[in-house]
Motif scaffolding. Structure first.
Motif, short mmCIF file in Angstrom:
data_model
loop_
_atom_site.label_atom_id
_atom_site.label_comp_id
_atom_site.label_asym_id
_atom_site.label_seq_id
_atom_site.Cartn_x
_atom_site.Cartn_y
_atom_site.Cartn_z
N GLY A 43 -4.01 0.03 8.15
CA GLY A 43 -3.69 -0.51 6.82
C GLY A 43 -2.34 -1.22 6.86
O GLY A 43 -2.12 -2.10 7.70
N GLN A 75 -6.25 -4.77 0.37
CA GLN A 75 -7.64 -5.25 0.44
C GLN A 75 -8.25 -5.30 -0.97
O GLN A 75 -8.93 -6.26 -1.32
N SER A 126 1.13 4.89 0.83
CA SER A 126 0.36 5.82 1.68
C SER A 126 0.11 7.13 0.96
O SER A 126 1.00 7.68 0.32
N ASP A 155 -9.30 -4.88 10.15
CA ASP A 155 -8.88 -5.96 9.28
C ASP A 155 -7.82 -6.85 9.96
O ASP A 155 -6.76 -6.36 10.35
N HIS A 157 0.84 -1.19 0.00
CA HIS A 157 0.00 0.00 0.00
C HIS A 157 0.87 1.24 0.00
O HIS A 157 1.75 1.39 0.84
N ALA A 177 0.27 0.33 7.67
CA ALA A 177 0.98 1.09 8.71
C ALA A 177 1.99 2.10 8.16
O ALA A 177 2.90 2.50 8.88
N ASP A 189 -7.25 -1.07 13.49
CA ASP A 189 -7.83 -1.48 12.21
C ASP A 189 -8.84 -2.59 12.48
O ASP A 189 -8.70 -3.35 13.43
N THR A 242 -6.66 4.05 11.20
CA THR A 242 -6.76 3.23 9.98
C THR A 242 -5.35 2.74 9.61
O THR A 242 -4.75 3.23 8.65
N GLY A 259 -11.41 4.49 4.14
CA GLY A 259 -11.64 3.61 3.00
C GLY A 259 -10.87 2.32 3.10
O GLY A 259 -10.56 1.85 4.19
N VAL A 260 -10.58 1.74 1.94
CA VAL A 260 -9.88 0.45 1.91
C VAL A 260 -8.45 0.64 1.41
O VAL A 260 -8.14 1.61 0.72
C1 LIG Z 1 -6.64 3.50 3.22
S1 LIG Z 1 -6.25 2.22 4.32
C2 LIG Z 1 -5.07 2.95 5.40
C3 LIG Z 1 -3.68 2.90 4.89
C4 LIG Z 1 -2.63 3.36 5.88
N1 LIG Z 1 -2.78 4.73 6.23
C5 LIG Z 1 -1.22 3.12 5.33
O1 LIG Z 1 -0.46 4.08 5.20
O2 LIG Z 1 -0.89 1.95 5.08
C6 LIG Z 1 -7.66 2.15 5.34
C7 LIG Z 1 -7.62 1.09 6.42
O3 LIG Z 1 -8.56 1.47 7.42
C8 LIG Z 1 -9.27 0.36 7.85
N2 LIG Z 1 -10.56 0.86 8.34
C9 LIG Z 1 -11.50 1.49 7.63
N3 LIG Z 1 -12.52 1.84 8.43
C10 LIG Z 1 -12.19 1.44 9.68
C11 LIG Z 1 -12.82 1.53 10.95
N4 LIG Z 1 -14.03 2.06 11.10
N5 LIG Z 1 -12.17 1.07 12.03
C12 LIG Z 1 -10.94 0.49 11.89
N6 LIG Z 1 -10.31 0.35 10.71
C13 LIG Z 1 -10.92 0.83 9.62
C14 LIG Z 1 -9.34 -0.55 6.65
O4 LIG Z 1 -9.50 -1.90 7.05
C15 LIG Z 1 -7.99 -0.29 5.98
O5 LIG Z 1 -7.02 -1.22 6.41
#
Ligand SMILES: C[S@@+](CC[C@H](N)C(=O)[O-])C[C@H]1O[C@@H](n2cnc3c(N)ncnc32)[C@H](O)[C@@H]1O
Length: 307
Positions: A32, A105, A8, A56, A6, A34, A54, A30, A100-101
């Motif tokens: 993701g 994912q 960021s 997930d 991913h 990390a 998270d 969120t 978001g995702v």
């Molecule tokens: C866009 S990704 C984040 C990427 C992260 N910032 C990175 O740099 O790798 C969004 C993540 O937030 C999680 N997520 C979305 N809504 C959430 C919630 N309500 N509570 C916890 N996790 C959530 C998703 O499962 C996903 O892994």
């Protein structure tokens, strides 16, 4: 970018805006992969902390490996809506959300988030709880489906698409992402033009399956009590529904500021609601969009608690 990584979005911008105290406690709601959490840890001192959260399980497994190497990272497997339950009464210096995702994912076909891949129609960020998109479609009434497509997808052809989905489900239940995307495509009158016709339907179902907007509203309703004075929120949204919630929250607690002449004391009780100072709205540069096309629709907003 290789599979299951991913990139960021607005990494430096978000982390630099968030950190005001290198010894502070920051929540990355969120995690993701990390990316933001790891950058935050680099910016913090040895007494700073990141609480990463998270829904997930795969994101959590990844973050647990990182936490073994850096004891300043605490990992929480839950919705960010419940983050207050993990703070032991501590206030925080900042909250980061990158909504978001994640790319991993989307890339994993069997998570069911992508209409570009054939896979299990699941869409749950946490596949261990709640109901999948396939189960939702198997049981929902036509009117409820129309409401979801309108409310969470802003889908103009919601009625037609819902009718097609319900008619098809009596012949064969939906289990596959491609299959659903195809039925939407057939029902959509404008499928030749622009975005894939299933874009909004997939967005709507994902938001519903994961209660995404409710979680955001719940967290924001608690946030002012969680932040220290001077603490910040930085939220990156990817569509207008989530951005509207963030924008209205910040506006609600900061909007009168513009009307008060600088240096004048504030006596008006109407202004007692002012708790935030806006830090602005940010978008990715064209350079960043070229490197990471996902950042095209990102809108980042920041605010600081002042009272
Ligand atoms: C866009 S990704 C984040 C990427 C992260 N910032 C990175 O740099 O790798 C969004 C993540 O937030 C999680 N997520 C979305 N809504 C959430 C919630 N309500 N509570 C916890 N996790 C959530 C998703 O499962 C996903 O892994």
């Amino acid at each position: 970018m290789t599979m299951f990584q991913h990139e960021s979005v607005l990494l430096e911008e978000a982390c630099n805006l968030l950190v005001t105290d290198v010894n502070g406690i920051y929540v990355d709601g969120t995690l993701g992969r990390a990316g933001h959490s790891m950058r935050l840890l680099q910016l913090l001192s040895s007494s700073g902390r990141v609480i990463g959260c998270d829904k997930d399980p795969t994101a959590i497994a990844h973050a647990n490996n990182l936490a073994e190497q850096d004891g300043r990272l605490q990992v929480v497997h839950d919705s960010f809506a419940n983050i207050d339950q993990y703070l032991d009464g501590r206030q925080i210096n900042g909250l980061l959300l990158d909504l978001g995702v994640s790319s991993p994912q989307l890339d994993d076909a069997d998570r069911g988030f992508s209409f570009m891949r054939s896979g299990k129609l699941d869409m749950r960020m946490n596949p261990e709880i709640g109901i999948s998109a396939a189960e939702l479609l198997a049981n929902i009434s036509e009117q409820d489906l129309i409401d979801i497509l309108i409310t969470y997808g802003e889908e103009r052809y919601a009625r037609r698409i819902a009718a097609a989905i319900i008619a098809r489900r009596y012949i064969r239940p939906f289990v596959d992402t491609y299959d659903l995307a195809d039925v939407v495509k057939q029902a959509h009158p404008n499928w030749q033009k622009g975005k894939h016709p299933a874009t909004k339907v997939f967005q709507a179902l994902r938001i519903k399956v994961n209660d995404e907007l409710t979680d955001l509203e719940i967290l924001l309703s608690k946030l002012l009590d969680l932040l220290v004075v001077g603490g910040r929120l930085v939220i990156i949204s990817f569509h207008s529904l989530e951005d509207r919630i963030v924008k209205n929250f910040i506006r609600r607690y900061s909007s009168n500021q513009r009307d008060i002449p600088r240096r004048l004391p504030v006596f008006d009780s109407n202004n007692s609601d002012i708790r935030l100072r806006k830090l602005g709205k940010f978008k990715a540069s064209s350079e960043q969009i070229k490197l990471n096309p996902r950042s095209r629709s990102a809108i980042m907003r920041g605010a600081e608690k002042i009272l």
